[in-house]
Design a protein around this motif. Structure first.
Motif, PDB file in Angstrom:
ATOM      1  N   SER A   1      37.439 -18.326  35.749  1.00 22.05           N
ATOM      2  CA  SER A   1      38.830 -18.121  35.364  1.00 22.05           C
ATOM      3  C   SER A   1      38.979 -18.192  33.847  1.00 22.05           C
ATOM      4  CB  SER A   1      39.716 -19.190  36.005  1.00 22.05           C
ATOM      5  OG  SER A   1      39.460 -20.468  35.422  1.00 22.05           O
ATOM      6  N   ALA A   2      40.111 -17.691  33.363  1.00 22.95           N
ATOM      7  CA  ALA A   2      40.396 -17.781  31.929  1.00 22.95           C
ATOM      8  C   ALA A   2      40.432 -19.238  31.487  1.00 22.95           C
ATOM      9  CB  ALA A   2      41.731 -17.110  31.627  1.00 22.95           C
ATOM     10  N   ARG A   3      41.049 -20.082  32.313  1.00 19.78           N
ATOM     11  CA  ARG A   3      41.165 -21.506  31.966  1.00 19.78           C
ATOM     12  C   ARG A   3      39.782 -22.157  31.866  1.00 19.78           C
ATOM     13  NH1 ARG A   3      44.590 -22.437  35.447  1.00 19.78           N
ATOM     14  NH2 ARG A   3      46.451 -22.258  34.133  1.00 19.78           N
TER      15      ARG A   3
ATOM     16  N   LYS B   1      40.194 -15.019  37.821  1.00 19.33           N
ATOM     17  CA  LYS B   1      38.905 -14.687  37.221  1.00 19.33           C
ATOM     18  C   LYS B   1      39.078 -13.600  36.164  1.00 19.33           C
ATOM     19  CE  LYS B   1      36.177 -16.045  41.252  1.00 19.33           C
ATOM     20  NZ  LYS B   1      35.206 -15.611  42.289  1.00 19.33           N
ATOM     21  N   VAL B   2      38.309 -13.721  35.106  1.00 20.64           N
ATOM     22  CA  VAL B   2      38.440 -12.780  33.992  1.00 20.64           C
ATOM     23  C   VAL B   2      38.075 -11.360  34.418  1.00 20.64           C
ATOM     24  CG1 VAL B   2      37.612 -12.220  31.650  1.00 20.64           C
ATOM     25  CG2 VAL B   2      38.092 -14.593  32.280  1.00 20.64           C
ATOM     26  N   LYS B   3      37.243 -11.219  35.444  1.00 17.98           N
ATOM     27  CA  LYS B   3      36.864  -9.863  35.896  1.00 17.98           C
ATOM     28  C   LYS B   3      38.059  -9.085  36.437  1.00 17.98           C
ATOM     29  CE  LYS B   3      35.351 -11.129  40.592  1.00 17.98           C
ATOM     30  NZ  LYS B   3      34.188 -11.156  41.505  1.00 17.98           N
ATOM     31  N   THR B   4      39.159  -9.791  36.753  1.00 23.88           N
ATOM     32  CA  THR B   4      40.360  -9.104  37.243  1.00 23.88           C
ATOM     33  C   THR B   4      41.292  -8.716  36.093  1.00 23.88           C
ATOM     34  OG1 THR B   4      41.691 -11.134  37.522  1.00 23.88           O
ATOM     35  CG2 THR B   4      40.237 -10.486  39.346  1.00 23.88           C
TER      36      THR B   4
ATOM     37  N   PRO C   1      35.586  -9.661  22.405  1.00 27.90           N
ATOM     38  CA  PRO C   1      35.323 -11.017  22.890  1.00 27.90           C
ATOM     39  C   PRO C   1      34.614 -10.987  24.239  1.00 27.90           C
ATOM     40  CG  PRO C   1      37.638 -10.462  23.168  1.00 27.90           C
ATOM     41  CD  PRO C   1      37.023  -9.342  22.381  1.00 27.90           C
ATOM     42  N   ASP C   2      33.636 -11.868  24.436  1.00 28.13           N
ATOM     43  CA  ASP C   2      32.872 -11.928  25.686  1.00 28.13           C
ATOM     44  C   ASP C   2      33.194 -13.212  26.443  1.00 28.13           C
ATOM     45  OD1 ASP C   2      31.430  -9.496  25.450  1.00 28.13           O
ATOM     46  OD2 ASP C   2      30.077 -10.433  24.013  1.00 28.13           O
ATOM     47  N   PHE C   3      33.281 -13.073  27.759  1.00 28.03           N
ATOM     48  CA  PHE C   3      33.585 -14.227  28.611  1.00 28.03           C
ATOM     49  C   PHE C   3      32.730 -14.165  29.872  1.00 28.03           C
ATOM     50  CE2 PHE C   3      37.498 -13.255  26.263  1.00 28.03           C
ATOM     51  CZ  PHE C   3      37.733 -14.483  25.670  1.00 28.03           C
TER      52      PHE C   3
ATOM     53  N   SER D   1      42.746  -6.847  32.707  1.00 25.77           N
ATOM     54  CA  SER D   1      42.713  -5.565  32.002  1.00 25.77           C
ATOM     55  C   SER D   1      42.081  -5.772  30.631  1.00 25.77           C
ATOM     56  CB  SER D   1      44.126  -5.012  31.829  1.00 25.77           C
ATOM     57  OG  SER D   1      44.875  -5.852  30.945  1.00 25.77           O
ATOM     58  N   HIS D   2      41.798  -4.658  29.963  1.00 23.33           N
ATOM     59  CA  HIS D   2      41.214  -4.754  28.619  1.00 23.33           C
ATOM     60  C   HIS D   2      42.155  -5.495  27.673  1.00 23.33           C
ATOM     61  CE1 HIS D   2      38.935  -3.768  25.074  1.00 23.33           C
ATOM     62  NE2 HIS D   2      39.933  -3.070  24.564  1.00 23.33           N
ATOM     63  N   GLY D   3      43.441  -5.185  27.766  1.00 23.24           N
ATOM     64  CA  GLY D   3      44.410  -5.842  26.898  1.00 23.24           C
ATOM     65  C   GLY D   3      44.485  -7.336  27.138  1.00 23.24           C
ATOM     66  N   MET D   4      44.389  -7.753  28.399  1.00 21.33           N
ATOM     67  CA  MET D   4      44.415  -9.175  28.719  1.00 21.33           C
ATOM     68  C   MET D   4      43.181  -9.879  28.162  1.00 21.33           C
ATOM     69  SD  MET D   4      45.860  -8.847  32.612  1.00 21.33           S
ATOM     70  CE  MET D   4      45.742 -10.593  32.993  1.00 21.33           C
ATOM     71  N   LYS D   5      42.031  -9.210  28.231  1.00 21.12           N
ATOM     72  CA  LYS D   5      40.814  -9.801  27.665  1.00 21.12           C
ATOM     73  C   LYS D   5      40.939  -9.956  26.154  1.00 21.12           C
ATOM     74  CE  LYS D   5      37.776  -7.970  31.271  1.00 21.12           C
ATOM     75  NZ  LYS D   5      36.759  -6.942  31.587  1.00 21.12           N
ATOM     76  N   GLN D   6      41.574  -8.979  25.500  1.00 23.30           N
ATOM     77  CA  GLN D   6      41.789  -9.088  24.061  1.00 23.30           C
ATOM     78  C   GLN D   6      42.679 -10.290  23.738  1.00 23.30           C
ATOM     79  OE1 GLN D   6      39.315  -7.219  22.852  1.00 23.30           O
ATOM     80  NE2 GLN D   6      40.606  -6.245  21.311  1.00 23.30           N
ATOM     81  N   ARG D   7      43.727 -10.477  24.534  1.00 22.54           N
ATOM     82  CA  ARG D   7      44.624 -11.614  24.309  1.00 22.54           C
ATOM     83  C   ARG D   7      43.929 -12.940  24.620  1.00 22.54           C
ATOM     84  NH1 ARG D   7      49.437 -10.923  27.725  1.00 22.54           N
ATOM     85  NH2 ARG D   7      48.607  -9.003  28.617  1.00 22.54           N
ATOM     86  N   LEU D   8      43.054 -12.941  25.604  1.00 20.51           N
ATOM     87  CA  LEU D   8      42.281 -14.145  25.894  1.00 20.51           C
ATOM     88  C   LEU D   8      41.350 -14.464  24.722  1.00 20.51           C
ATOM     89  CD1 LEU D   8      41.588 -16.385  27.883  1.00 20.51           C
ATOM     90  CD2 LEU D   8      39.902 -14.842  28.935  1.00 20.51           C
TER      91      LEU D   8
END
Length: 308
Positions: free
Chosen positions: A95-97, A131-134, A88-90, A136-143
């Protein structure tokens, strides 16, 4: 399409020049399934998912979603579907929100309450303003999974959601999938090359190889065709070896691994093996029956196990 089937493909095919990435693929996903979609590198899994989500057009064949043909009734077919394909790309500087707000706006808008809900579902509620740049890989997957859940879809299509995660991250995603299935009553279409993950979470599955369907059915049915073995924990090891060598009538073969013995045998002979071990003066700590899809998978896919 039966009332129980919410996704079906009919001879679905995709060709790139002279190579068939997917050929005459017939899948059927039932309401409430966690459907494992397995295949080695280059098998056509991601190409199939792109066709299911109408990101690319098939060369031939068609997709039915909730009784609607995708190529003639795209909006209605995809109305209850959410998904992610590969990584997934962001916008990393947002921020995630805010990322979820932008994605929601592209699909007609979504409420702040819904964004909070999906962030909570994937365990990111307290990090939604970061911010999404902070991440981890796992958090990005969950996002990415949160993104797929924004519209509260009935069918969630996930392409390799545990790819590149450490064991803890894989466990968190697995628990999330189980929660979505059992508590949120979602149907999950889960692409993966990790056989153990599919064994743990899937109810039905399909294996493809070189773009073609090899086998499809319930996980329990396919496990019964897999490699059955019994793990023996006990001592002394010399006595265990002696007993196993004397029981060739019921022991097909055995290997030693990590201080335990893995014995290929029919489960119905476990009581007889236990008696033989006790008579052979073995202190039996445990006899653990195991079923594995690995050997069955390898036999169907020419020994290929990895995927991108």
């Amino acid at each position: 399409m039966s009332n129980d089937s919410i996704l079906r493909t009919h001879n679905l095919s995709k060709q790139y020049k002279k190579r068939w990435a997917v050929k005459n693929l017939n899948l059927e996903v039932h309401r409430g399934d966690v459907f494992g979609f397995l295949g080695p590198n280059g098998a056509g899994k991601s190409t199939t998912i792109r066709m299911l989500l109408s990101l690319i057009k098939p060369a031939t064949g068609e997709v039915e979603l909730f009784g609607h043909r995708l190529h003639t009734d795209r909006a209605r077919a995809l109305r209850s579907v959410g998904g992610i394909v590969e990584k997934p790309d962001f916008y990393l500087y947002l921020s995630a929100r805010k990322n979820l707000e932008l994605i929601g706006a592209l699909n007609g808008g979504t409420t702040k309450a819904r964004i909070q809900e999906v962030l909570g579902l994937v365990g990111l509620k307290d990090r939604g303003s970061d911010k999404v740049k902070t991440y981890s890989h796992g958090m990005k997957q969950r996002l990415g999974i949160a993104q797929a859940l924004l519209s509260d879809p009935e069918l969630v299509i996930l392409d390799e959601p545990t790819n590149g995660l450490d064991p803890q991250g894989m466990k968190e995603v697995r628990q999330l999938i189980q929660h979505l299935s059992q508590d949120r009553k979602k149907t999950i279409f889960l692409s993966s090359h990790l056989l153990n993950e599919i064994e743990l979470v899937a109810t039905r599955m399909a294996i493809i190889n070189r773009g073609e369907l090899v086998v499809q059915g319930s996980v329990q049915e396919l496990l019964a065709k897999g490699d059955n073995y019994v793990v023996i924990e006990g001592s002394p090891a010399t006595s265990i070896r002696k007993v196993l060598k004397s029981q060739r009538r019921i022991v097909q073969r055995f290997t030693e691994r990590g201080g335990a013995f893995e014995v290929r045998m029919d489960f119905k002979n476990i009581p007889a093996l236990n008696v033989a071990l006790v008579r052979g003066e073995v202190k039996v700590g445990a006899l653990i029956p195991k079923r594995s899809l690995e050997q069955y998978f390898l036999s169907l896919t020419d020994g290929q196990t990895s995927d991108r």
